[in-house]
Motif scaffolding. Structure first.
Motif, PDB file in Angstrom:
ATOM      1  N   ALA A  62       0.830  -1.208   0.000  1.00 23.16           N
ATOM      2  CA  ALA A  62       0.000   0.000   0.000  1.00 23.16           C
ATOM      3  C   ALA A  62       0.864   1.258   0.000  1.00 23.16           C
ATOM      4  CB  ALA A  62      -0.924  -0.005   1.210  1.00 23.16           C
ATOM      5  N   ARG A  63       1.948   1.247   0.795  1.00 28.24           N
ATOM      6  CA  ARG A  63       2.838   2.405   0.840  1.00 28.24           C
ATOM      7  C   ARG A  63       3.516   2.621  -0.513  1.00 28.24           C
ATOM      8  NH1 ARG A  63       6.061   5.547   4.471  1.00 28.24           N
ATOM      9  NH2 ARG A  63       4.980   4.637   6.245  1.00 28.24           N
ATOM     10  N   GLN A  64       4.003   1.542  -1.125  1.00 26.17           N
ATOM     11  CA  GLN A  64       4.663   1.665  -2.421  1.00 26.17           C
ATOM     12  C   GLN A  64       3.677   2.088  -3.512  1.00 26.17           C
ATOM     13  OE1 GLN A  64       7.942   1.501  -3.192  1.00 26.17           O
ATOM     14  NE2 GLN A  64       8.301   1.336  -0.973  1.00 26.17           N
ATOM     15  N   THR A  65       2.425   1.660  -3.388  1.00 26.07           N
ATOM     16  CA  THR A  65       1.406   2.090  -4.337  1.00 26.07           C
ATOM     17  C   THR A  65       1.172   3.599  -4.241  1.00 26.07           C
ATOM     18  OG1 THR A  65       0.297  -0.062  -4.256  1.00 26.07           O
ATOM     19  CG2 THR A  65      -1.010   1.821  -5.006  1.00 26.07           C
ATOM     20  N   LEU A  66       1.121   4.108  -3.016  1.00 24.81           N
ATOM     21  CA  LEU A  66       0.934   5.544  -2.818  1.00 24.81           C
ATOM     22  C   LEU A  66       2.148   6.323  -3.313  1.00 24.81           C
ATOM     23  CD1 LEU A  66      -0.685   7.909  -1.735  1.00 24.81           C
ATOM     24  CD2 LEU A  66       0.238   7.443   0.544  1.00 24.81           C
ATOM     25  N   ILE A  67       3.346   5.797  -3.052  1.00 22.20           N
ATOM     26  CA  ILE A  67       4.561   6.451  -3.538  1.00 22.20           C
ATOM     27  C   ILE A  67       4.556   6.518  -5.063  1.00 22.20           C
ATOM     28  CG2 ILE A  67       7.073   6.201  -3.750  1.00 22.20           C
ATOM     29  CD1 ILE A  67       7.083   5.064  -0.909  1.00 22.20           C
ATOM     30  N   GLY A  68       4.139   5.437  -5.705  1.00 22.71           N
ATOM     31  CA  GLY A  68       4.065   5.437  -7.167  1.00 22.71           C
ATOM     32  C   GLY A  68       3.051   6.426  -7.701  1.00 22.71           C
ATOM     33  N   ALA A  69       1.903   6.525  -7.018  1.00 23.37           N
ATOM     34  CA  ALA A  69       0.866   7.471  -7.451  1.00 23.37           C
ATOM     35  C   ALA A  69       1.358   8.906  -7.363  1.00 23.37           C
ATOM     36  CB  ALA A  69      -0.392   7.282  -6.605  1.00 23.37           C
ATOM     37  N   LEU A  70       2.134   9.211  -6.323  1.00 24.23           N
ATOM     38  CA  LEU A  70       2.633  10.573  -6.145  1.00 24.23           C
ATOM     39  C   LEU A  70       3.833  10.872  -7.041  1.00 24.23           C
ATOM     40  CD1 LEU A  70       2.419  10.778  -2.247  1.00 24.23           C
ATOM     41  CD2 LEU A  70       1.025  12.080  -3.864  1.00 24.23           C
ATOM     42  N   SER A  71       4.800   9.954  -7.060  1.00 18.92           N
ATOM     43  CA  SER A  71       6.064  10.231  -7.754  1.00 18.92           C
ATOM     44  C   SER A  71       5.973  10.060  -9.255  1.00 18.92           C
ATOM     45  CB  SER A  71       7.172   9.324  -7.208  1.00 18.92           C
ATOM     46  OG  SER A  71       6.902   7.964  -7.490  1.00 18.92           O
ATOM     47  N   GLN A  72       5.016   9.272  -9.738  1.00 20.03           N
ATOM     48  CA  GLN A  72       4.872   9.087 -11.176  1.00 20.03           C
ATOM     49  C   GLN A  72       3.592   9.739 -11.704  1.00 20.03           C
ATOM     50  OE1 GLN A  72       5.245   4.916 -12.173  1.00 20.03           O
ATOM     51  NE2 GLN A  72       7.464   5.017 -12.170  1.00 20.03           N
ATOM     52  N   GLY A  74       1.069  11.714 -10.300  1.00 22.18           N
ATOM     53  CA  GLY A  74       0.872  13.126 -10.001  1.00 22.18           C
ATOM     54  C   GLY A  74       1.949  14.010 -10.590  1.00 22.18           C
ATOM     55  N   TYR A  75       3.190  13.586 -10.433  1.00 23.72           N
ATOM     56  CA  TYR A  75       4.313  14.391 -10.917  1.00 23.72           C
ATOM     57  C   TYR A  75       4.308  14.505 -12.445  1.00 23.72           C
ATOM     58  CZ  TYR A  75       9.145  15.510 -12.139  1.00 23.72           C
ATOM     59  OH  TYR A  75      10.264  16.066 -12.697  1.00 23.72           O
ATOM     60  N   LEU A  76       4.229  13.363 -13.133  1.00 22.87           N
ATOM     61  CA  LEU A  76       4.357  13.376 -14.588  1.00 22.87           C
ATOM     62  C   LEU A  76       3.154  14.009 -15.278  1.00 22.87           C
ATOM     63  CD1 LEU A  76       5.915   9.848 -15.152  1.00 22.87           C
ATOM     64  CD2 LEU A  76       7.050  12.064 -15.339  1.00 22.87           C
TER      65      LEU A  76
END
Length: 307
Positions: A62-72, A74-76
């Motif tokens: 779940a944490r890695q999923t949230l990190i991916g949503a934010l870093s890829q 949202g950012y991109l």
């Protein structure tokens, strides 16, 4: 070899802005991002060994999923959308260059990775370089004023992902985390593209050329090296390299797309280089700064403390 990693990271990360510019004339941001991540996610899932999933708890996933949503995601999405609104690739990268100051200011209270006075000098010097290039590029651009606010949203999204990773108590192998992040982005971009009717890719070679560029250079190179250097060197040092993205992208964009580049832009490049040198010479320290003994560079996230 260690000295080559930052160079490779800067070039690969900057290539993402160039790839976005390449694809901006062929399809919408959601179309380009969907077909960048969908084949990539399928390939990563198919080749990831089953053993990689054994030690992953639902909380870690779940944490890695949230990190991916934010870093890829949202950012991109903000970066691509800004470029499609008419903001130049160099200016978009330049606004993204504010990230080190935000990350540096938050590193102490959130990660106990404190920034020394010398590093703050380098960070503010980097901001000066960013400002110099912004003034040079903005005068030659024809985008609406509010379009320049869009990249700030992406910058904040990446900062949030960086601190989520930094506070994690469980280390995840880079290949596994990349698979989770790309799968998350593929799912989110698919939902966005289907909702907006932009899922169908154009049948043009330029679109697929831009897509291949974005998969190989910024994803495997830039994104992978970002987390590798973050774990080895800490938040402040890896984010200081972000100051170099704007000038490098400005030069690259001028050569490939004839975007605006002047002596003022070159001055910003020189200031950004000086900022990186100052910050990267800091010494590790994990204690809060005091009046008698200011702390230095943050420790590597591989030696994180429990919170």
């Amino acid at each position: 070899m260690k000295a080559l990693l930052p160079i490779a990271f800067v070039l690969c990360w900057s290539s993402g802005f160039i790839g976005a510019k390449l694809g901006s004339d062929t399809a919408s941001a959601t179309t380009l991002l969907l077909w960048r991540f969908l084949p990539l996610a399928v390939a990563l899932l198919a080749t990831l060994p089953r053993t990689a999933w054994r030690d992953l708890t639902p909380r870690t996933i779940a944490r890695q999923t949230l990190i991916g949503a934010l870093s890829q995601t949202g950012y991109l999405l903000s970066v691509y959308y800004a470029i499609q609104l008419g903001v130049s690739s160099g200016t978009t990268a330049l606004i993204d260059g504010v990230q080190p100051l935000v990350a540096g200011a938050l590193a102490g209270p959130l990660l106990r990775q404190y920034v020394s006075r010398r590093q703050w000098l380098g960070l503010w010097l980097g901001l000066a370089g960013v400002t110099v290039v912004t003034l040079a590029d903005a005068g030659a651009a024809d985008a609406a004023w509010w379009a320049y606010l869009v990249p700030f949203l992406g910058m904040l999204s990446l900062v949030a992902a960086t601190f989520l990773e930094g506070r994690s108590r469980t280390r995840v192998a880079p290949r596994t985390s990349l698979t989770l992040h790309c799968t998350t982005s593929a799912a989110l971009f698919a939902a966005l593209a289907l909702a907006t009717g932009t899922a169908t890719p154009p049948a043009t070679s330029s679109f697929w050329l831009a897509t291949a560029w974005l998969v190989v250079l910024p994803t495997f190179g830039g994104y992978g090296l970002y987390w590798l250097i973050l774990r080895r060197s800490g938040v402040t040092q890896v984010n200081t390299l972000m100051f170099l993205m704007a000038p490098v992208t400005a030069v690259w964009g001028a050569l490939m797309f004839d975007e605006h580049f002047s002596t003022t832009t070159a001055l910003g490049l020189a200031i950004g280089l000086a900022a990186v040198v100052i910050v990267r010479r800091g010494k590790p320290s994990g204690t809060p700064p005091t009046r008698s003994s200011p702390a230095s560079a943050p420790p590597s996230p591989t030696c994180r403390r429990a919170h």
